[in-house]
Design a protein around this motif. Structure first.
Motif, short mmCIF file in Angstrom:
data_model
loop_
_atom_site.label_atom_id
_atom_site.label_comp_id
_atom_site.label_asym_id
_atom_site.label_seq_id
_atom_site.Cartn_x
_atom_site.Cartn_y
_atom_site.Cartn_z
N GLU A 65 0.85 -1.18 0.00
CA GLU A 65 0.00 0.00 0.00
C GLU A 65 0.89 1.23 0.00
O GLU A 65 1.72 1.41 0.88
N LEU A 66 0.71 2.05 -1.00
CA LEU A 66 1.49 3.26 -1.09
C LEU A 66 0.76 4.40 -0.39
O LEU A 66 -0.42 4.63 -0.63
N ARG A 67 1.48 5.06 0.48
CA ARG A 67 0.89 6.22 1.15
C ARG A 67 1.08 7.44 0.26
O ARG A 67 2.13 7.61 -0.34
N PRO A 68 0.07 8.29 0.21
CA PRO A 68 0.24 9.50 -0.60
C PRO A 68 1.30 10.41 0.03
O PRO A 68 1.35 10.57 1.25
N ARG A 69 2.13 10.93 -0.81
CA ARG A 69 3.17 11.84 -0.33
C ARG A 69 2.58 13.23 -0.14
O ARG A 69 1.72 13.66 -0.90
#
Length: 98
Positions: A65-69
């Motif tokens: 899961e990529l966290r929004p930057r």
């Protein structure tokens, strides 16, 4: 020489056991490229190649899961900063610029 063969057999046995336990942890719809039963037979019958193939081609790929930057906005592009800056300039210089 015999100790090397025994060591290789123990490593093979450990690899097969680890691959079997790992294969048992996953549901059949999560496993890639072949059904669960086919992987079990491959791991058991094609030792050590079946176990190695399980880790390379059969094991499910973990979902990342990529966290929004946070988006960085330069101060001169930020309208809130510019409003605050204009207000601060007016506060500090009430004569109008001179």
């Amino acid at each position: 020489m015999a100790s090397i063969v025994v060591l290789l057999l123990l490593l093979d046995l450990a690899l097969v056991i680890i691959a079997l336990v790992d294969c048992l942890r996953f549901k059949e719809d999560e496993i890639r490229t072949a059904p669960w039963a086919a992987w079990m037979f491959a791991i058991l019958l094609l030792s050590p190649f079946g176990a190695i193939a399980w880790f390379v081609k059969g094991r499910p790929v973990p979902k990342v899961e990529l966290r929004p930057r946070p988006v960085f906005v330069a101060p001169d592009d930020n309208p809130d900063f510019l409003k605050n800056l204009a207000a601060a300039i007016r506060e500090n210089n009430p004569e109008g610029g001179q």
